[in-house]
Scaffold this active site. Sequence first.
Site: not given
Length: 280
Positions: A50, A242
């Site tokens: 992440d 993301d």
Amino acid sequence: NPDLQTVPHPVTLRLPGAPGSGPGVSEADTEVNMRAAFVARSGCVLLSADYSQIEIRIMAHFSRDPALVDILTQGGDVFRRVSAQLNKKSEAQVTAQERALAKRVCYGVMYGQGKRATASELDVELEVAEDCIAQFRAAYPGVNKFLNDAVVNCRVSGYVETLYERRRYLPAIYSRNPKEKAHAERQAINTICQGSAADLIKKAMIDIHKELCALEAQHRQHQRPTCGSEYWAARMILQIHDELLFEVHSGYLDAVQQIVRRCMESAIHLRVPTPIKFRV
């Protein structure tokens, strides 16, 4: 494009006794965890990678604000550093509420959120939210200039561009309706930051795929243990905003983490680092 962030976190339910157990059987607390339904195959693990505060980092890249670039380059708790700078105190003195307010203000300013919405979200007085927004704009003038320039340039050209020069046309930027025009102005800024974040992770996915293919060829050559009935060392299974999710053979976890970190953190070179966090 499933939004797995909507999958509920574990909850505890009070359920009645088993059927047929008769009267007087007390209720029992039972934990229900829907996320536990998502598991890796035998011999494998799920690896999550992440990006950290990627949209703030992209804003810093575009704005070139020296103070914000410096904070993001130093590392550590970004929003604690921002709060310390805004409140003129040491990081150790920053409270959890002050950090939360700094984080909300960062994203709120970037996405055109007003003082009323900020005050409502953080349950603070309107004056407190207004002061924080003003302090942020004063502390990071480069950000303020970037936000204003993004709207002005969109009015001139009718579109905005991401890092990889993908265009989004916003005809409502010329609207006579104030609400429609204001919405288009927010979209102009959002598209630059969020669209560039999409550029970044898509480029990282391409680079990771190439390296995983090379790893897979090595895996097959050495005939290592496999996950289930299929013959692979690791595979990318999902992108969530993301974040990337992989299913990885346990024996290749370290190698895959190195590949993912290298590809994600060097996908596009910005003025600030783009660190990632792993969860296994």
